[in-house]
Design a protein around this motif. Sequence first.
Motif, mmCIF file in Angstrom:
data_model
loop_
_atom_site.group_PDB
_atom_site.id
_atom_site.type_symbol
_atom_site.label_atom_id
_atom_site.label_comp_id
_atom_site.label_asym_id
_atom_site.label_seq_id
_atom_site.Cartn_x
_atom_site.Cartn_y
_atom_site.Cartn_z
ATOM 1 N N ARG A 84 113.520 -35.561 -53.099
ATOM 2 C CA ARG A 84 114.947 -35.801 -53.347
ATOM 3 C C ARG A 84 115.284 -37.279 -53.223
ATOM 4 N N LEU A 85 114.695 -37.958 -52.243
ATOM 5 C CA LEU A 85 114.927 -39.393 -52.089
ATOM 6 C C LEU A 85 114.356 -40.174 -53.266
ATOM 7 N N ASP A 86 113.190 -39.748 -53.761
ATOM 8 C CA ASP A 86 112.593 -40.425 -54.913
ATOM 9 C C ASP A 86 113.464 -40.272 -56.158
ATOM 10 N N ARG A 87 114.038 -39.088 -56.340
ATOM 11 C CA ARG A 87 114.894 -38.883 -57.506
ATOM 12 C C ARG A 87 116.144 -39.756 -57.458
ATOM 13 N N ARG A 88 116.596 -40.061 -56.266
ATOM 14 C CA ARG A 88 117.795 -40.889 -56.124
ATOM 15 C C ARG A 88 117.477 -42.363 -55.918
ATOM 16 N N GLY A 89 116.213 -42.728 -56.025
ATOM 17 C CA GLY A 89 115.840 -44.124 -55.889
ATOM 18 C C GLY A 89 115.908 -44.646 -54.469
ATOM 19 N N LEU A 90 115.682 -43.784 -53.478
ATOM 20 C CA LEU A 90 115.770 -44.177 -52.074
ATOM 21 C C LEU A 90 114.401 -44.158 -51.392
ATOM 22 N N SER A 91 113.370 -44.504 -52.144
ATOM 23 C CA SER A 91 112.030 -44.544 -51.555
ATOM 24 C C SER A 91 111.912 -45.555 -50.417
ATOM 25 N N PRO A 92 112.522 -46.764 -50.528
ATOM 26 C CA PRO A 92 112.448 -47.686 -49.374
ATOM 27 C C PRO A 92 113.042 -47.100 -48.098
ATOM 28 N N LEU A 93 114.083 -46.276 -48.223
ATOM 29 C CA LEU A 93 114.663 -45.653 -47.041
ATOM 30 C C LEU A 93 113.686 -44.688 -46.388
ATOM 31 N N PHE A 94 112.899 -43.983 -47.208
ATOM 32 C CA PHE A 94 111.898 -43.057 -46.668
ATOM 33 C C PHE A 94 110.881 -43.792 -45.810
ATOM 34 N N TYR A 95 110.347 -44.896 -46.321
ATOM 35 C CA TYR A 95 109.350 -45.650 -45.562
ATOM 36 C C TYR A 95 109.967 -46.356 -44.358
ATOM 37 N N ALA A 96 111.214 -46.775 -44.478
ATOM 38 C CA ALA A 96 111.874 -47.433 -43.348
ATOM 39 C C ALA A 96 112.048 -46.478 -42.175
ATOM 40 N N ILE A 97 112.400 -45.231 -42.472
ATOM 41 C CA ILE A 97 112.629 -44.262 -41.390
ATOM 42 C C ILE A 97 111.313 -43.704 -40.863
ATOM 43 N N THR A 98 110.401 -43.320 -41.754
ATOM 44 C CA THR A 98 109.156 -42.697 -41.291
ATOM 45 C C THR A 98 108.222 -43.708 -40.633
ATOM 46 N N THR A 99 108.018 -44.860 -41.286
ATOM 47 C CA THR A 99 107.100 -45.860 -40.733
ATOM 48 C C THR A 99 107.767 -46.718 -39.674
ATOM 49 N N GLY A 100 109.003 -47.157 -39.943
ATOM 50 C CA GLY A 100 109.681 -48.046 -39.012
ATOM 51 C C GLY A 100 110.247 -47.330 -37.801
ATOM 52 N N PHE A 101 111.197 -46.425 -38.040
ATOM 53 C CA PHE A 101 111.884 -45.765 -36.935
ATOM 54 C C PHE A 101 110.965 -44.810 -36.182
ATOM 55 N N CYS A 102 110.335 -43.886 -36.918
ATOM 56 C CA CYS A 102 109.477 -42.898 -36.250
ATOM 57 C C CYS A 102 108.212 -43.543 -35.689
ATOM 58 N N GLY A 103 107.704 -44.586 -36.346
ATOM 59 C CA GLY A 103 106.528 -45.267 -35.825
ATOM 60 C C GLY A 103 106.788 -45.949 -34.502
ATOM 61 N N ALA A 104 107.992 -46.497 -34.332
ATOM 62 C CA ALA A 104 108.345 -47.128 -33.063
ATOM 63 C C ALA A 104 108.782 -46.107 -32.021
ATOM 64 N N LEU A 105 109.325 -44.988 -32.477
ATOM 65 C CA LEU A 105 109.798 -43.973 -31.538
ATOM 66 C C LEU A 105 108.655 -43.181 -30.922
ATOM 67 N N THR A 106 107.721 -42.747 -31.730
ATOM 68 C CA THR A 106 106.620 -41.935 -31.226
ATOM 69 C C THR A 106 105.512 -42.818 -30.660
ATOM 70 N N SER A 107 104.612 -42.187 -29.909
ATOM 71 C CA SER A 107 103.497 -42.928 -29.311
ATOM 72 C C SER A 107 102.313 -41.997 -29.164
ATOM 73 N N PHE A 108 101.180 -42.447 -29.667
ATOM 74 C CA PHE A 108 99.928 -41.715 -29.473
ATOM 75 C C PHE A 108 99.096 -42.337 -28.356
ATOM 76 N N SER A 109 99.126 -43.658 -28.255
ATOM 77 C CA SER A 109 98.316 -44.334 -27.235
ATOM 78 C C SER A 109 98.812 -44.034 -25.828
ATOM 79 N N THR A 110 100.130 -44.057 -25.629
ATOM 80 C CA THR A 110 100.674 -43.741 -24.302
ATOM 81 C C THR A 110 100.371 -42.308 -23.914
ATOM 82 N N TRP A 111 100.453 -41.418 -24.887
ATOM 83 C CA TRP A 111 100.157 -40.014 -24.603
ATOM 84 C C TRP A 111 98.703 -39.832 -24.208
#
Length: 200
Positions: A84-111
């Motif tokens: 749905r994001l791709d159809r609306r031209g919001l692909s940068p938002l997808f990577y910003a949230i998944t890679t940027g926000f979720c990447g900083a929020l989650t942690s594998f090394s600390t776990w």
Amino acid sequence: RTARPRNVGSRRAWAAAWATAMADGLADQIAIWLGIAAFAQPGAVLRVLLQQASLADRHQFSSVLYANFIGSFILGFFTGAKSRLDRRGLSPLFYAITTGFCGALTSFSTWMLEVTRWLVLWPNSVLRGFGRVLEPHERVHSACSGLLVDLSASYLAFEWGRQCGLACGAADRPAAVEEVTPLLGSKQSTLRRTQSIRLV
């Protein structure tokens, strides 16, 4: 003589199209990089807040359980809604949230550090809230429990979020089907006409 200007014109058109495509691709890449950098900041802040909140929970010993659960849910949601994001031209938002926000929020090394800490006596294996050193079999049991609980919670959150994202993405599908259906009907009618002409 007439072929050369046409070739030159086609080359210029191809070069202009290539330059436009490169400019659009570069603009998308810059938008993705800036989005990742911008969304990583609130993700890191939220992770610190959730780690502080987990210290008040005496029933679980993982400082990143809440962060990984929320991050996995958001990651699953936007993964399911990516079409749905791709159809609306919001692909940068997808990577910003998944890679940027979720990447900083989650942690594998600390776990993994916490799971390893339960197995060895470094920095300590004192059971929080009870003030005693864990026995070897208790350390193994704590590590296995941490693996089971954190992995199950993260997978459950991701799958739950993905299903929610797919449900939201399915809202655009009927419109797309209605747009494609007349085209299919016209193609079928033309095929029938050509078949009838061949029979005649």
